[in-house]
Design a protein around this motif. Structure first.
Motif, PDB file in Angstrom:
ATOM      1  N   PHE A 224     -98.919  39.579 -35.595  1.00 27.47           N
ATOM      2  CA  PHE A 224     -97.580  39.146 -35.205  1.00 27.47           C
ATOM      3  C   PHE A 224     -96.650  39.134 -36.414  1.00 27.47           C
ATOM      4  O   PHE A 224     -95.513  39.626 -36.356  1.00 27.47           O
ATOM      5  N   ALA A 225     -97.137  38.594 -37.539  1.00 23.84           N
ATOM      6  CA  ALA A 225     -96.321  38.568 -38.756  1.00 23.84           C
ATOM      7  C   ALA A 225     -96.035  39.984 -39.253  1.00 23.84           C
ATOM      8  O   ALA A 225     -94.908  40.295 -39.661  1.00 23.84           O
ATOM      9  N   ASN A 226     -97.050  40.849 -39.222  1.00 26.32           N
ATOM     10  CA  ASN A 226     -96.850  42.219 -39.676  1.00 26.32           C
ATOM     11  C   ASN A 226     -95.884  42.978 -38.766  1.00 26.32           C
ATOM     12  O   ASN A 226     -95.069  43.775 -39.246  1.00 26.32           O
ATOM     13  N   GLU A 227     -95.960  42.733 -37.476  1.00 25.65           N
ATOM     14  CA  GLU A 227     -95.034  43.398 -36.564  1.00 25.65           C
ATOM     15  C   GLU A 227     -93.605  42.897 -36.788  1.00 25.65           C
ATOM     16  O   GLU A 227     -92.646  43.674 -36.727  1.00 25.65           O
ATOM     17  N   LEU A 228     -93.453  41.609 -37.064  1.00 24.14           N
ATOM     18  CA  LEU A 228     -92.134  41.087 -37.409  1.00 24.14           C
ATOM     19  C   LEU A 228     -91.567  41.788 -38.629  1.00 24.14           C
ATOM     20  O   LEU A 228     -90.372  42.102 -38.696  1.00 24.14           O
ATOM     21  N   SER A 229     -92.432  42.061 -39.614  1.00 30.95           N
ATOM     22  CA  SER A 229     -91.955  42.722 -40.833  1.00 30.95           C
ATOM     23  C   SER A 229     -91.446  44.124 -40.536  1.00 30.95           C
ATOM     24  O   SER A 229     -90.465  44.581 -41.142  1.00 30.95           O
ATOM     25  N   VAL A 239     -87.490  39.459 -43.826  1.00 33.18           N
ATOM     26  CA  VAL A 239     -88.551  38.874 -43.019  1.00 33.18           C
ATOM     27  C   VAL A 239     -89.047  37.562 -43.595  1.00 33.18           C
ATOM     28  O   VAL A 239     -89.445  36.646 -42.862  1.00 33.18           O
ATOM     29  N   TRP A 240     -89.017  37.425 -44.910  1.00 35.65           N
ATOM     30  CA  TRP A 240     -89.513  36.203 -45.550  1.00 35.65           C
ATOM     31  C   TRP A 240     -88.593  35.031 -45.236  1.00 35.65           C
ATOM     32  O   TRP A 240     -89.071  33.923 -44.936  1.00 35.65           O
ATOM     33  N   GLU A 241     -87.293  35.260 -45.279  1.00 36.86           N
ATOM     34  CA  GLU A 241     -86.357  34.207 -44.901  1.00 36.86           C
ATOM     35  C   GLU A 241     -86.483  33.891 -43.409  1.00 36.86           C
ATOM     36  O   GLU A 241     -86.443  32.732 -43.001  1.00 36.86           O
ATOM     37  N   LEU A 242     -86.611  34.928 -42.596  1.00 41.07           N
ATOM     38  CA  LEU A 242     -86.755  34.732 -41.161  1.00 41.07           C
ATOM     39  C   LEU A 242     -87.928  33.817 -40.841  1.00 41.07           C
ATOM     40  O   LEU A 242     -87.802  32.853 -40.073  1.00 41.07           O
ATOM     41  N   ILE A 243     -89.104  34.108 -41.417  1.00 37.26           N
ATOM     42  CA  ILE A 243     -90.289  33.311 -41.138  1.00 37.26           C
ATOM     43  C   ILE A 243     -90.123  31.886 -41.658  1.00 37.26           C
ATOM     44  O   ILE A 243     -90.528  30.916 -40.996  1.00 37.26           O
ATOM     45  N   ARG A 244     -89.524  31.757 -42.830  1.00 40.15           N
ATOM     46  CA  ARG A 244     -89.293  30.417 -43.380  1.00 40.15           C
ATOM     47  C   ARG A 244     -88.434  29.586 -42.431  1.00 40.15           C
ATOM     48  O   ARG A 244     -88.730  28.412 -42.164  1.00 40.15           O
ATOM     49  N   LEU A 245     -87.397  30.185 -41.884  1.00 44.40           N
ATOM     50  CA  LEU A 245     -86.516  29.461 -40.967  1.00 44.40           C
ATOM     51  C   LEU A 245     -87.219  29.156 -39.645  1.00 44.40           C
ATOM     52  O   LEU A 245     -87.130  28.033 -39.125  1.00 44.40           O
ATOM     53  N   ALA A 246     -87.918  30.141 -39.095  1.00 37.54           N
ATOM     54  CA  ALA A 246     -88.603  29.937 -37.814  1.00 37.54           C
ATOM     55  C   ALA A 246     -89.678  28.864 -37.915  1.00 37.54           C
ATOM     56  O   ALA A 246     -89.908  28.118 -36.949  1.00 37.54           O
ATOM     57  N   ASN A 247     -90.305  28.759 -39.063  1.00 40.20           N
ATOM     58  CA  ASN A 247     -91.387  27.780 -39.234  1.00 40.20           C
ATOM     59  C   ASN A 247     -90.878  26.351 -39.350  1.00 40.20           C
ATOM     60  O   ASN A 247     -91.681  25.408 -39.410  1.00 40.20           O
ATOM     61  N   PHE A 411     -92.201  38.434 -55.172  1.00 42.68           N
ATOM     62  CA  PHE A 411     -91.107  38.459 -56.134  1.00 42.68           C
ATOM     63  C   PHE A 411     -89.794  38.026 -55.491  1.00 42.68           C
ATOM     64  O   PHE A 411     -88.734  38.601 -55.746  1.00 42.68           O
ATOM     65  N   LEU A 412     -89.837  37.023 -54.629  1.00 43.32           N
ATOM     66  CA  LEU A 412     -88.650  36.644 -53.861  1.00 43.32           C
ATOM     67  C   LEU A 412     -87.466  36.254 -54.727  1.00 43.32           C
ATOM     68  O   LEU A 412     -86.315  36.384 -54.309  1.00 43.32           O
TER      69      LEU A 412
END
Length: 421
Positions: A224-229, A239-247, A411-412
């Protein structure tokens, strides 16, 4: 009273288990088909990298409680800890399990317990019993038979994390399933001697399914995470910001994407369920397809970037299948670097701090084994594949003017990061 245990397979699970049993007071006879491995263990040396394993093996050997050989011997309990890979078309391969069983059959005596620890398709423990009884007509597994010729057979899957194996062999809960209640009870009593975690009793088929379920659950969530990416890369979203917000949602916990899924468990075990019930395992099958596709997506992206450069040089950071270990089994990072090397489209400078030399598959005139910072200095493209703690020491200023493809969100804080892969 159990005095002697024979452990067949002295790899990432078998050797730590053998050393733990020896230091817990059992006499342990370890078996491996590799003579070099056996000779090394008998000298107190280890052939795999795992924290504190060298000290544990050395102590066990010096105490006289651990000895290795290429052939089994008589014992009270036999533990089978051999690989279970898959063949073409992702079909389970039980060759090593069957070979291990047939190797111990001549040494079995009435009253013995045979424990399978290898991750296996549902029904394998029953096949172990069938293989034994097929050759040893003098033995029985029937509860109705008199005790004089009875043996016991169980399944107890390992559930450990590379890098923490010795600790987790003791602290983790263990699932135990026998082919009958007596086998389950005896196996549970045995593990209670050295396991501090809970001992969870069931039957063999449920125990086998539980192990496959645990790793398939992980695989589906990673997919699921890989498909989101992939979606985020298409829609130009971080995608990193997206997941941080969704979590931040109280009931959402999305895992982090990566370059794929590797290792001897999560990348393999779901295929056992797909093979067993292909019409029912649709979600599990799709997750495998998503995760198996991810390395090739990364390759295509990097090659597209390299095609815009004259004589491109790529720094490939990491080869292991996960952070902070040396294990390359089923590693998506390895697959990516191998494919990039075969294309000949760029010079590769590879950094993997947990191994001493390049694997044979990467020996090529366009591939160099280099320290991480030197690899970055030499490169046009920096491809971060594994989030090793050692890479946190990298001077981030070296990334200026580089094209950075960060598959781990490592390296965010740097200004030139390609997101979404």
């Amino acid at each position: 009273m159990v005095n002697k245990v024979c452990v067949v397979g002295l790899g990432y699970i078998g050797l730590p288990t053998a050393s733990l049993l020896a230091t817990s007071g059992f006499m342990v006879h370890g078996v491996d088909i590799n003579l070099h491995t056996v000779e090394g263990i008998n000298q107190g040396k280890v052939h795999i990298t795992e924290p504190d394993l060298d000290y544990a093996v050395q102590s066990a050997v010096q105490s006289g409680r651990l000895h290795a050989s290429t052939i089994p011997t008589e014992a009270d309990i036999f533990i089978l800890a051999v690989p279970t890979p898959f063949r073409e078309n992702n079909k389970p391969d039980l060759t090593y399990v069957e070979q291990a069983v047939r190797a111990v059959i001549p040494f079995l005596r009435p009253g013995n317990l045979v424990i399978l620890e290898s991750t296996s398709p549902v029904g394998t423990t029953e096949r172990v019993a069938e293989w034994i009884l097929g050759e040893r007509k003098d033995l029985s597994i029937s509860e109705s038979d008199s005790a004089y010729n009875r043996i016991f057979v169980s399944y107890c899957p390992e559930r450990v994390l590379p890098g923490q194996i010795l600790r987790e062999l003791v602290e983790n809960d263990r699932i135990i399933g026998g082919i009958d209640e007596a086998s389950t009870r005896w196996t549970a009593d045995f593990y209670k001697h050295f396991v501090k975690g809970s001992i969870l009793e069931t039957n063999a088929r449920t125990a086998e399914m539980a192990k496959l379920t645990e790793n398939s659950f992980r695989d589906v969530n990673i997919a699921f995470a890989n498909e989101l990416s992939l979606i985020c890369d298409q829609l130009d979203i971080d995608v990193w910001e997206l997941i941080r917000l969704a979590n931040h949602h109280p009931r959402v916990h999305i895992l982090q994407p990566g370059p794929g899924v590797g290792g001897h468990c999560i990348a393999v075990d779901p295929w056992f369920l797909v093979d067993a019930a292909p019409e029912q395992a649709k979600l599990i099958h799709t997750a495998r397809i998503v995760n198996d596709h991810k390395p090739w997506y990364v390759v295509e992206k990097v090659l597209q970037l390299a095609s815009k450069l004259r004589s491109p040089v790529i720094a490939c950071l990491g080869l292991a299948f996960k952070a902070n270990i040396e294990d390359l089994r089923e590693s998506p990072a390895m697959a990516i670097v191998e494919h990039l090397a075969k294309t000949g489209a760029a010079t590769l400078h590879v950094a993997e701090p947990h191994i001493g030399e390049l694997p044979d598959s990467l020996h090529s005139e366009n591939v160099f084994f280099t320290e991480a910072e030197e690899a970055i200095r030499q490169s046009d493209i920096v491809l971060l594949l594994v989030n090793h703690e050692a890479f946190r020491m990298i001077n981030m200023d070296l990334l200026q003017e580089k094209i950075v493809v960060d598959t781990r969100g490592f390296f965010l804080q740097t200004p030139r990061v390609e997101v979404g892969v």
